[in-house]
Scaffold this motif. Structure first.
Motif, PDB file in Angstrom:
ATOM      1  N   LEU A  43       0.840  -1.183   0.083  1.00 39.35           N
ATOM      2  CA  LEU A  43       0.114   0.045   0.002  1.00 39.35           C
ATOM      3  C   LEU A  43       0.705   1.261   0.000  1.00 39.35           C
ATOM      4  O   LEU A  43       0.576   2.436  -0.283  1.00 39.35           O
ATOM      5  N   GLU A  44       2.043   1.418   0.652  1.00 38.49           N
ATOM      6  CA  GLU A  44       2.923   2.390   0.776  1.00 38.49           C
ATOM      7  C   GLU A  44       4.183   1.657   0.227  1.00 38.49           C
ATOM      8  O   GLU A  44       5.125   1.553   0.945  1.00 38.49           O
TER       9      GLU A  44
ATOM     10  N   VAL B 185      -8.593  -2.049  -2.915  1.00 38.29           N
ATOM     11  CA  VAL B 185      -9.058  -1.481  -1.788  1.00 38.29           C
ATOM     12  C   VAL B 185      -9.512  -2.751  -0.872  1.00 38.29           C
ATOM     13  O   VAL B 185      -9.683  -2.764   0.257  1.00 38.29           O
TER      14      VAL B 185
ATOM     15  N   TYR C 232      -5.910   4.496   7.214  1.00 39.82           N
ATOM     16  CA  TYR C 232      -5.078   4.803   6.277  1.00 39.82           C
ATOM     17  C   TYR C 232      -4.879   3.541   5.291  1.00 39.82           C
ATOM     18  O   TYR C 232      -4.707   3.908   4.203  1.00 39.82           O
ATOM     19  N   ASP C 233      -4.419   2.478   6.120  1.00 39.01           N
ATOM     20  CA  ASP C 233      -4.209   1.388   5.351  1.00 39.01           C
ATOM     21  C   ASP C 233      -5.374   0.484   4.730  1.00 39.01           C
ATOM     22  O   ASP C 233      -5.327   0.060   3.528  1.00 39.01           O
TER      23      ASP C 233
ATOM     24  N   GLN D 287      -7.334   2.923   2.559  1.00 38.55           N
ATOM     25  CA  GLN D 287      -6.331   3.765   1.567  1.00 38.55           C
ATOM     26  C   GLN D 287      -6.839   5.145   1.650  1.00 38.55           C
ATOM     27  O   GLN D 287      -6.897   5.809   0.570  1.00 38.55           O
TER      28      GLN D 287
ATOM     29  N   LYS E  79      -5.374   7.724   2.033  1.00 34.07           N
ATOM     30  CA  LYS E  79      -3.815   8.575   2.008  1.00 34.07           C
ATOM     31  C   LYS E  79      -4.115  10.049   2.322  1.00 34.07           C
ATOM     32  O   LYS E  79      -3.585  10.834   2.906  1.00 34.07           O
TER      33      LYS E  79
END
Lengths: 247, 137, 115
Positions: free
Chosen positions: A164-165, B20, C80-81, C84, C86
């Motif tokens: 995700l990051e 997601v 956040y994860d 998502q 962000k």
């Protein structure tokens, strides 16, 4: 035991397709064959165009990491017999750009390994005449587990936070940093903590724990990261309450 | 027939987007998210307790109304679900404590099971103490 | 925000430990055992006397505040994860830790003025 098993392999040939596709091959089942043997069988006789990485074929080089039925594994250590009757699905590692077929780009990983300063840092080097740095077996024991990493990247492929990051520094790099922090010869813990306390360092980890699950060398990167968090937090408290001693 | 993907001197790499729904794609990921969701029920009970303290301060009638509200089916259901999640939090928390807290005695690392056992023992002792104190009157 | 991350993690850990050790028994008694009649509800005078004791007030402040910070930290990362989100990261952080601060302030106020 059946005589053959279907192995479905991801293909990606950028010169003629914009998306990966799959191709299935029938592989003979030999009692002690691993997935790497199946890939070599394909390349040697069925389809020489298949691209993949491998080297030592005994689980010490870290080259042959791929996804087998959705789980990151070393293909040289994954037995076909555990997946019978099949089909067995082989794909490139997640979260890395795919260069071709089963080959992924490692640049980001290698860059992160270097970022954590993975070498003994001394405030002052001992002159050669004084001899070697001595270390007891117990002192070795504190970091030995974290030194077993073979840089196979399975942990990055299992870590959803890295997916995700992508700027997250990642499990192997943090375990490597901790390996040096815990080494009695090293004096660079504060220097490394500065790097790893940044936004994409240890604090991004939410202890999913998948990295430890897939590690073929039982390095336990998740444990290394949690230990690092506690050490980082303790250091922060000390520098707040006793600013002189923490320096 | 799709376009060949070459930039000059460099083939086009393929990058996959993370869905997601990534946390539904693997059992261990889903269990992880459930573990994180326990925090919502922890907050829920913290608020319920805050409410209890408020009604305690308002007098016996207000407190009686609070007790009655907790007996309604809605709250019984919420509290049951919350209790299960809080239990899940406690168990996963105790099992993971030794990963962060490595204790070394005389040079050797204390086995994880000892740390976990100590946590469960503390849990029993503390729970017993709370129950004893609260149920005396 | 970065410089206080270790503090936020410490609050998260402390809160998680408080919640793990104490919430099961408290939730069981207050949310299940008493309403379902398995144990007798503590009388108001008894509980009131117990709660107004200074040690109990401190205990209750810790019992409510730390788990709220535990939730704030964990929930913030989950949003956040997991979802998502962000682009909303600062807003989420402010809302989560802010809520924990409000809860703590409320608890402190109630416990200070309860006598």
């Amino acid at each position: 035991m059946p005589s053959t098993v279907a192995v479905t392999v991801a293909r990606y040939r950028p010169e003629r397709e914009s998306e990966p596709s799959f191709q299935t091959y029938e592989i003979p089942v030999r009692k002690d064959w691993v997935v790497l043997d199946a890939l070599n069988h394909i390349k040697d006789g069925l389809d020489g165009s298949l691209s993949y990485r491998w080297s030592c074929r005994m689980g010490v080089c870290g080259s042959c990491g791929m996804k087998v039925n959705g789980t990151p594994k070393l293909t040289c250590a994954t037995f076909l017999s555990d997946y019978l009757p099949g089909p067995i699905r082989v794909e490139p590692l997640d979260y890395f750009p795919v260069v071709r077929d089963l080959v992924v780009d490692l640049t980001d990983f290698v860059r992160k390994l270097k970022q954590v300063k993975p070498w003994i840092i001394r405030k002052e080097e001992k002159p050669l005449g004084e001899g070697e740095y001595l270390q007891t077996p117990d002192q070795l024991d504190t970091y030995k587990q974290f030194s077993m990493c073979i840089n196979c990247m399975l942990c990055y492929s299992a870590c959803p936070i890295y997916g995700l990051e992508p700027s997250f520094i990642g499990p192997a790099a943090i375990a490597l940093a901790q390996r040096y922090n815990m080494d009695s010869r090293d004096q660079g813990a504060a220097e490394r903590l500065e790097i790893l306390s940044e936004h994409d360092g240890i604090w991004q980890c939410t202890f999913v724990g998948e990295c430890t699950k897939v590690c073929p060398k039982h390095v336990d990167p998740a444990g290394a990261i949690q230990q690092y968090k506690l050490a980082g937090a303790t250091h922060w408290m000390r520098s707040l309450l006793l600013p002189r001693s923490a320096r | 027939m799709s376009e060949p993907h070459y930039t000059l001197y460099h083939p086009r790499w393929y990058r996959r987007r993370v869905s997601v729904w990534w946390w539904l794609q693997k059992g261990s990921y889903t269990r992880f998210v459930l573990r994180e969701i326990t925090s919502v029920f922890v907050a829920f009970f913290a608020v319920v307790y805050l409410w209890q303290i408020y009604t305690l301060g308002q007098g016996p009638e207000a407190y009686g109304r609070f007790l009655a509200r907790l007996r309604t089916p809605l709250f019984l259901a919420l509290d049951t679900v919350a209790f299960l999640f809080v239990l899940f939090h406690a168990i996963t928390w105790f099992n993971l404590t030794p990963k962060a807290m490595v204790v070394r005695l005389r040079g050797k690392r204390v086995p994880d099971s000892v740390i976990v056992g100590a946590n469960y023992a503390a849990w029993l002792v503390v729970s017993g103490a709370v129950a004893f104190i609260m149920l005396r009157g | 925000m970065e410089r206080i991350t270790p503090l936020l993690w410490l609050l998260f850990s402390a809160g998680g430990t408080v919640a793990a050790l104490l919430f099961p028994v408290h939730l069981f008694l207050t949310g299940l055992a008493v309403p379902l009649g398995w144990v007798e509800a503590p009388r108001h005078e008894f509980l009131y006397r117990l709660v107004t004791h200074p040690v109990t007030r401190l205990y209750l402040l810790v019992l409510i505040s730390l788990p709220l910070f535990h939730w704030a930290h964990r929930f913030r990362y989950t949003l956040y994860d997991g979802l998502q989100l962000k682009h909303l990261t600062e807003l989420i952080a402010v809302l989560c830790y802010g809520a924990a601060l409000v809860g703590t302030a409320l608890a402190a106020y109630l416990l200070w003025t309860i006598a």
